[in-house]
Structures are given as structure tokens and as C-alpha cells.
Design a protein around this motif. Structure first.
Motif, PDB file in Angstrom:
ATOM      1  N   GLY A   1      -7.341  -2.974  -1.544  1.00  0.00           N
ATOM      2  CA  GLY A   1      -6.530  -3.023  -0.336  1.00  0.00           C
ATOM      3  C   GLY A   1      -5.354  -2.069  -0.353  1.00  0.00           C
ATOM      4  O   GLY A   1      -5.402  -1.028  -1.004  1.00  0.00           O
ATOM      5  N   GLU A   2      -4.288  -2.463   0.344  1.00  0.00           N
ATOM      6  CA  GLU A   2      -3.216  -1.493   0.616  1.00  0.00           C
ATOM      7  C   GLU A   2      -1.976  -1.646  -0.258  1.00  0.00           C
ATOM      8  O   GLU A   2      -1.066  -0.833  -0.179  1.00  0.00           O
ATOM      9  CB  GLU A   2      -2.810  -1.583   2.090  1.00  0.00           C
ATOM     10  N   ASP A   3      -1.935  -2.665  -1.085  1.00  0.00           N
ATOM     11  CA  ASP A   3      -0.659  -2.917  -1.762  1.00  0.00           C
ATOM     12  C   ASP A   3      -0.663  -2.542  -3.244  1.00  0.00           C
ATOM     13  O   ASP A   3      -1.546  -2.955  -3.989  1.00  0.00           O
ATOM     14  CB  ASP A   3      -0.285  -4.392  -1.641  1.00  0.00           C
ATOM     15  N   PRO A   4       0.359  -1.790  -3.675  1.00  0.00           N
ATOM     16  CA  PRO A   4       0.381  -1.349  -5.071  1.00  0.00           C
ATOM     17  C   PRO A   4       0.596  -2.470  -6.085  1.00  0.00           C
ATOM     18  O   PRO A   4       0.064  -2.394  -7.198  1.00  0.00           O
ATOM     19  CB  PRO A   4       1.548  -0.358  -5.127  1.00  0.00           C
TER      20      PRO A   4
ATOM     21  N   LEU B   1      -9.646   1.705  -7.945  1.00  0.00           N
ATOM     22  CA  LEU B   1      -8.248   1.299  -7.752  1.00  0.00           C
ATOM     23  C   LEU B   1      -7.550   2.057  -6.631  1.00  0.00           C
ATOM     24  O   LEU B   1      -6.317   2.121  -6.586  1.00  0.00           O
ATOM     25  CB  LEU B   1      -7.484   1.489  -9.067  1.00  0.00           C
ATOM     26  N   ASP B   2      -8.322   2.618  -5.736  1.00  0.00           N
ATOM     27  CA  ASP B   2      -7.709   3.424  -4.682  1.00  0.00           C
ATOM     28  C   ASP B   2      -7.037   2.574  -3.616  1.00  0.00           C
ATOM     29  O   ASP B   2      -7.682   1.769  -2.954  1.00  0.00           O
ATOM     30  CB  ASP B   2      -8.772   4.311  -4.032  1.00  0.00           C
ATOM     31  N   ILE B   3      -5.755   2.806  -3.452  1.00  0.00           N
ATOM     32  CA  ILE B   3      -5.029   2.193  -2.339  1.00  0.00           C
ATOM     33  C   ILE B   3      -5.568   2.792  -1.041  1.00  0.00           C
ATOM     34  O   ILE B   3      -5.768   4.004  -0.955  1.00  0.00           O
ATOM     35  CB  ILE B   3      -3.519   2.516  -2.468  1.00  0.00           C
ATOM     36  N   ALA B   4      -5.813   1.947  -0.055  1.00  0.00           N
ATOM     37  CA  ALA B   4      -6.343   2.460   1.212  1.00  0.00           C
ATOM     38  C   ALA B   4      -5.555   1.881   2.379  1.00  0.00           C
ATOM     39  O   ALA B   4      -5.385   0.669   2.486  1.00  0.00           O
ATOM     40  CB  ALA B   4      -7.815   2.107   1.342  1.00  0.00           C
TER      41      ALA B   4
ATOM     42  N   PRO C   1       0.515   3.171  -9.050  1.00  0.00           N
ATOM     43  CA  PRO C   1       0.761   1.978  -9.872  1.00  0.00           C
ATOM     44  C   PRO C   1      -0.499   1.247 -10.362  1.00  0.00           C
ATOM     45  O   PRO C   1      -0.536   0.831 -11.526  1.00  0.00           O
ATOM     46  CB  PRO C   1       1.634   1.093  -8.971  1.00  0.00           C
ATOM     47  N   PRO C   2      -1.553   1.101  -9.562  1.00  0.00           N
ATOM     48  CA  PRO C   2      -2.730   0.426 -10.116  1.00  0.00           C
ATOM     49  C   PRO C   2      -3.325   1.184 -11.309  1.00  0.00           C
ATOM     50  O   PRO C   2      -3.813   0.571 -12.271  1.00  0.00           O
ATOM     51  CB  PRO C   2      -3.723   0.399  -8.949  1.00  0.00           C
TER      52      PRO C   2
END
Ligand code: NOJ
Length: 702
Positions: free
Chosen positions: A152-155, A136-139, A215-216
């Protein structure tokens, strides 16, 4: 299932200190795993490798037998406690689905859920009960190879998919024989590794951590995820593995997580290298105290905790608390009642036609059409089509990273898959070599180039310093494009690549990611129009590596990015805008947005926001309608846009549908200057949009 508290307490009361610590120890199940450690209750979980070498018959069945063999050893212990048998089941098992980043591009939580459910069915048939997923890592940095593994990049997109994936793996009850225990990883901030170099440290402010990166994970916890894996990363000076603020205060204190936390591979002893622990024993103490319940492959708990407890350096209560959590997850997973896998399931449940069909649908839905000049795609009216490039015969190269259990022989080579799908009367010519391709391109009516990066170029510790296509490919594309034939560029990749030049050279670009086991057929269906590309970008595409980090939900600054206007934020050698924005993706039809309506000028708890979406093209199509907001003024600066919701609509040519979003006040909450979370009154912009740079704009107040 035995009822919780007394059952666990009874067990605990029977266990010696060493047996308790054994439950906190996870080992790799390779051939060198000492069976006596299992018999002595020194291992709580085993990471299953494939087991004894493959022989005739279903190898998943043999693996289930191997799992049962390990389980029997563990159950010979003085206090018999079943093992939790784990493996990285990341985007499918034997049926390999598109990589997670591609799955995110589908903007379709239900498809993600269904794929995870299918993966769980297959993996449990091979004796696995715990997966190290979802990731669940935002990148925000595509140099980082593990961007391929996340959403991806969005929470908000990340949070929606997190819940869907947890539900898919675990189902309503993770004790079901076809369900896996899920593991939300890597907690937290791992995707912000400096320079895009895996394992590097990350500096993330508390508001950004809470509003973007967490948030994820919170969503996964709300969805009931059984376990969480802490990250390798050094977060703001405290490695996640020793980070009590993350693992105890936030995860358990604020979110009430009731499962257990596993370290990442040897991340406990690595605390010594980080320079926060003196030695192995100190590292074990720090990790346990921070809230890491299980030591993955590090041996630090097994080697040191008993002595540390006896010498009064580690409180017994902390060991007991960790053991309780591990036992409770085992109980909820139904292991005490049903420790063994059923090897006969493999023949029925692995690689079914239904699974392949789902994989094909998902692949179509995840491919993103980036450019389609003159509606070159779908290819129609061309008789001789040249197909060339390094992916021409791809089989397991279509899997992408972390497809441990996919097999090349299950995949139809790409050229054959295309041949099967091509309509009658179309002659496909194939060329592996650039010079041959050039010669034949001259005689072809259209050209399809299959380019991109090999799966080993993304994934764990496969970072790049240059986001361009691999060496040789830009030249190949330029040379073919110069011949002037209608040319389609298909890109297979685990990350956004910087392909500005190539996009300008060809007429159509389809981003196929690493599309999985049915990727060839899916591509063929899209090229020839039996299916439409359904994806939207879950991450911003930069024009060049030097633009990184570039993401849509950035802050405005006092001198906003924009067209070149003197002393504004910019590069002197590059436009400031991305090559393609977050949320972007074309279809084989076109949509128009009109008649934006808000249910009021002032939000009182909630607001209804709607718009008419019309299919103005001549084909059936699916549009992902996106809802963005901007909080105009805050006690902390606010992003220029934030996705708050999305909905897919399927429309026939000429059809109009009113799409309505309900925006609730709590969706506007953020971490404020004083550290609290909440909404600040003021003016907000709102967009109903087809991507993060366009849309119909309205305004409301709170
Ligand atoms: C290390 C990786 O970071 C993690 O994602 C994975 O689950 C474990 N190894 C186990 O293979």
C-alpha cells in the motif's frame, strides 16, 4: 556451515574469470536450458519453472527431484558450486494466501510473517530456495497494476510488514531446510511510474524517496534480507539498474547491506533502450559498477563481462566483489552443505490443514467492511438470499496475481463454499446472468452481489486508465439495487476501485480483494457472522480516477484541500476528499475513543501517548488503533498526517482498554532542507485514531 572469509576466498582463488561470471548469471529453467551451461559453471542461479510435466503422485515431489537434477548438473562443474534455485513465491505457494495488498489490510505483521513462513515451508518442499519477495514498493496510484503486490501507500506500515515478511521467509537462519532466501524488490521508486503505467519512469525528489519510498527497504535490510532486486524503473533519469546512488551509496554504504543485488528480468540489456548504455557490454559495465551482482535472464554479463575485463574496461575487483557476495549468500543459505531438496517432504508439508486454516483466517482478517447501513451485515433473519455476479463460481479467480503454484482444483467454487457455510434454514439462490438475477432478486429477501476485477486485470503490466468496475457491472449493480432489496456488494479486486456510485446504491459493501484459496469460506463466514471482517485500508480509495494520485500523507499546500471555499485546492466536479481514507474499515461492533493522555507537553527523547478504547457495540471485535502525527512547521513542508504506529486490540462488548504508544524522538526524523536527516524542534499534533481522517488530537513540543 563453513566459516565465511577463507572458504569464499579459497573458492574464488580456484575459479577462472568465466566461472566467476557464471556465478553472476541467472537463467530461466525452462526446457530449453542447456545442461552443458550448468556443467561448465556458467550459471549461478536458475529460475525454476514447474519442471517436467505433471504426472501421478505429488507434483511438488517431482519438482524437488527436478531441482535436484539441475543441482547435480551444476555440481559436476570443475569448481562445484550449488545453484540458488529461485521462483516467484509471492503470497503463498500451493496454499495461496490473500494478495499482498489484502495482507497489508490486516494490519497484522504476525499474520504476514506466519503466511510467509508457510509459503517457505511449501516452496522448499518443491526444491525452491530463493523467492522474489517481499515486494515493498510504495504505491500511490491504483491505476498501476502492481499495487496488488505491495503493502500500500504508507512507509511505516510498509516497513513493519517488510521486516515481518523477511523473518517469515528466512526465519532466524536462512540455511534451515524449510527457509527461503528473501528478496526485497523492486529497489526503488518503481511504484511511482508515471501515469500508473508499469515500467514507466519516475521522478521522485530525494526527500520523498528517502522518507516515503525507501523505509520498507531499509527495514528489510535491517531484518537481514539476503538479496535485493533492482527495479525496471528510470528513477530521476538514472535507471535503477544503473543507479549507483541507490545500489551502492545508500544500500551498502548507508545501510550496510551484505547480501547481493539481482537485476530484474532483462533489465540490464534494457539499459540500451533507456538510452544510458551504448550496447550490451556498456550496459553490463554500468550495472555491475552500480552494484548489480546478478543478471536475471539478460545474458549481458555472460556475453560481455569476460572480454570487458580482459580489455581493461571493467575492473576485475568489481567482478570479484560481486562473486563474493553471491557465494556468501549461498553459504549462508546452507547450500554448500545441503544442496539437495528432500522430495519426501512434499507429501507432509504442502497444503496442510494448518496452512488452509491460516489462509482462511488471513482472508477474514484482510476483508474490509466499507459500509454497513442498518447493520445489514452479518446477514441475519433472511430466509431466501440471492447470490449473483461474475465471481459466483470463482475458484482460482480468487487467487489474484502472481499465484504461479496455486491450482484451481484446490479451491472450492465460491457458490459451494457459501452453501457449506450458510446457516440452516437459509436458502441460497444463485444466478450467473444479470437478467436472471433481476428476476429472482424480486423474490429474494436479500441480495449478495459478487463483483470486481479478474486477477489478470492487476499485477505486472496490468494497468488501467479507468478505476471503475469492469464494463457491465455498474449497470448490473444499479439494476439490482433499484429493486430495493437489502443488497450487499462484495468486491474482489487487486486495487482500490472507484466505486462511489455503487457504494451509494447498496446498503453494505465488503472489499474482499483477491482473498486466496480459502476466500470463499472466509467470505461465507463473514456474510453469516461466524467471523468478522478485520481489514483496514492500506491505501486511500479515490472517488474517481481523476483524483489519482491521492494519498493521506500529502502536503497541505498554501491553499489546502477542503470543502469548497473559493480559491482553495479542489475539483469543480468532485469533492476533494477520498471515498474512503487510509486506515478506514468498519467492524461488526463499534468503538469509542476517549481520554487522550500525553505523558508531557514536551518530548524529551520519548513520549507516552494513550487513550481509552471501548467496545460500545454488542459483538466481540478487533480494533486497529492508529497513531498519527503532524509536524506543524519544517524546513521542508510536512505531510498533513503521518502514521507512526498501530496496535490491534480485541475487546468484548462493553470492555474498555487503555492503549499506550511510546513515540520516540527518532520517529519524528525526516529528510530536511539541507539534505540531512533529523528532527526539527517545534510543535507537533498527535492523534490516536481509527483512521487517517479522524481521532483524538493532542499536541506536544520538542
Ligand atoms: C519481473 C518482475 O518485475 C519481478 O517482480 C519478478 O520477480 C521477475 N520478473 C521474475 O519473475
Amino acid at each position: 556451515m563453513p566459516s565465511s572469509t577463507t572458504f569464499i576466498e579459497d573458492l574464488l582463488a580456484q575459479m577462472t574469470l568465466e566461472e566467476k561470471i557464471g556465478q553472476l548469471n541467472q537463467m530461466n529453467g525452462g526446457p530449453d536450458l542447456d545442461p552443458d551451461l550448468l556443467r561448465m559453471g556458467q550459471v549461478g542461479s536458475v529460475i525454476l519453472d514447474a519442471g517436467p510435466s505433471d504426472g501421478p503422485g505429488s507434483s511438488e515431489a517431482r519438482r524437488a527431484e527436478w531441482a535436484n537434477h539441475l543441482q547435480r548438473l551444476a555440481l559436476q562443474a570443475r569448481v562445484p558450486i550449488p545453484l540458488l534455485l529461485a521462483r516467484d513465491v509471492i503470497h503463498g505457494f500451493r496454499t495461496v494466501f490473500p494478495i499482498p495488498l489484502a495482507q497489508a489490510a490486516a494490519f497484522d505483521p504476525e499474520l504476514s510473517r506466519a503466511a510467509a513462513e508457510m509459503a517457505a515451508r511449501e516452496a522448499t518442499a518443491a526444491g525452491i530456495k530463493w523467492t522474489f519477495a517481499p515486494m515493498l514498493d510504495i504505491a500511490r496510484d491504483p491505476r498501476w497494476g502492481r499495487i496488488a503486490e505491495g503493502n500500500g501507500e504508507d512507509p511505516v506500515l510498509g516497513a513493519r510488514l517488510a521486516a515481518a515478511l523477511v523473518h517469515g521467509f528466512q526465519g532466524p537462519d536462512m540455511s534451515g531446510p524449510e527457509r527461503l532466501v528473501a528478496c526485497a524488490k523492486h529497489f526503488a521508486g518503481y511504484g511511482a511510474a508515471e501515469g500508473g503505467r508499469d515500467y514507466e519512469n519516475a521522478e521522485i525528489s530525494e526527500p520523498t524517496l528517502r522518507d516515503v519510498y525507501l523505509p520498507p527497504f531499509e527495514s528489510a535490510v535491517r531484518a537481514g534480507v539476503g538479496t535485493v532486486m533492482c527495479a525496471f524503473v528510470d528513477l530521476n533519469g538514472i535507471p535503477a539498474t544503473a543507479n549507483r546512488h541507490l545500489l551502492t551509496d545508500i544500500l551498502r554504504g548507508e545501510w550496510h547491506f551484505e547480501g547481493f543485488v539481482v537485476s530484474d528480468w532483462t533489465s540490464i540489456p534494457e539499459l540500451v533502450y533507456h538510452g544510458v548504455a551504448e550496447d550490451e557490454a556498456h550496459a553490463a559495465y554500468l550495472a555491475l559498477h552500480a552494484g548489480v551482482d546478478m543478471d536475471m535472464a539478460g545474458m549481458a554479463y555472460l556475453n560481455t563481462l569476460a572480454r570487458s575485463v580482459r580489455e581493461g574496461r571493467v575492473p576485475m575487483e568489481e567482478v570479484d566483489a560481486a562473486v563474493r557476495r553471491v557465494l556468501e549468500v549461498k553459504r549462508r543459505a546452507g547450500l554448500f552443505e545441503r544442496p539437495f531438496a528432500d522430495p519426501s517432504r512434499a507429501a507432509r508439508d504442502v497444503l496442510t490443514p494448518e496452512a488452509r486454516q491460516l489462509a482462511r483466517r488471513f482472508a477474514c482478517q484482510s476483508m474490509v467492511l466499507l459500509k454497513n447501513e442498518g447493520n445489514l451485515l452479518p446477514l441475519q433473519g433472511f430466509r431466501r438470499i440471492l447470490v449473483a455476479g461474475p465471481f459466483l463460481h470463482a475458484r482460482d479467480e480468487l487467487f489474484g496475481t502472481w499465484a504461479l503454484d496455486g491450482r484451481a482444483e484446490d479451491v472450492l467454487p465460491l457458490d459451494e463454499a457459501l452453501r457449506q457455510v450458510a446457516p440452516e434454514g437459509v436458502e441460497l439462490w444463485f444466478a450467473d446472468w444479470a437478467d436472471l438475477a433481476l428476476r429472482r432478486a424480486n423474490e429474494a429477501d436479500a441480495v449478495v452481489l459478487l463483483m470486481g476485477e479478474h486477477p489478470t486485470r492487476s499485477g505486472e503490466n496490468s494497468n488501467v486508465s479507468d478505476l471503475g468496475l469492469p464494463p457491465g457491472q455498474p449497470e448490473f449493480i444499479a439494476a439490482v439495487a433499484a429493486l430495493g432489496r437489502p443488497t450487499v456488494l462484495v468486491v474482489f479486486a487487486g486495487r482500490p476501485l472507484a466505486i462511489a456510485r455503487e457504494v451509494a446504491q447498496v446498503q453494505a459493501v465488503l472489499y474482499a480483494w483477491h482473498p486466496g484459496i480459502e476466500g470463499g469460506a472466509a467470505l461465507g463466514e463473514i456474510l453469516f457472522g461466524q467471523a468478522s471482517p478485520g481489514g483496514r485500508l492500506p491505501v486511500t480509495f479515490p472517488r474517481a480516477t481523476g483524483q489519482v494520485p491521492i494519498y493521506y500523507n500529502h502536503k497541505n499546500s498554501g491553499r489546502p484541500l477542503g470543502p469548497d471555499r473559493g480559491f482553495q485546492s479542489r475539483y469543480v466536479d468532485l469533492p476533494s476528499s477520498p471515498l474512503f481514507p487510509f486506515g478506514y474499515g468498519l467492524t461488526y461492533t463499534a468503538f469509542e475513543y476517549a481520554n487522550l493522555r500525553l505523558s508531557g507537553e514536551v518530548m524529551r527523547g520519548r513520549l507516552e501517548i494513550s487513550a481509552d478504547i471501548t467496545n460500545v457495540g454488542d459483538r466481540f471485535g478487533r480494533e486497529v488503533v492508529q497513531l498519527y502525527i503532524r509536524d506543524r512547521v519544517g524546513s521542508l513542508t510536512r505531510p498533513v498526517r503521518e502514521l507512526k504506529d498501530f496496535q490491534a486490540v480485541e475487546l468484548r462488548p462493553g470492555e474498555t482498554r487503555r492503549v499506550t504508544f511510546i513515540l520516540r524522538e527518532e520517529q519524528l526524523a525526516f529528510t530536511r532542507a539541507d539534505g540531512t536527516r533529523g528532527v526539527e524542534p517545534g510543535t507537533f499534533y498527535v492523534w490516536v485514531a481509527s483512521d487517517s481522517q479522524r481521532g483524538l488530537r493532542g499536541e506536544f513540543r520538542i
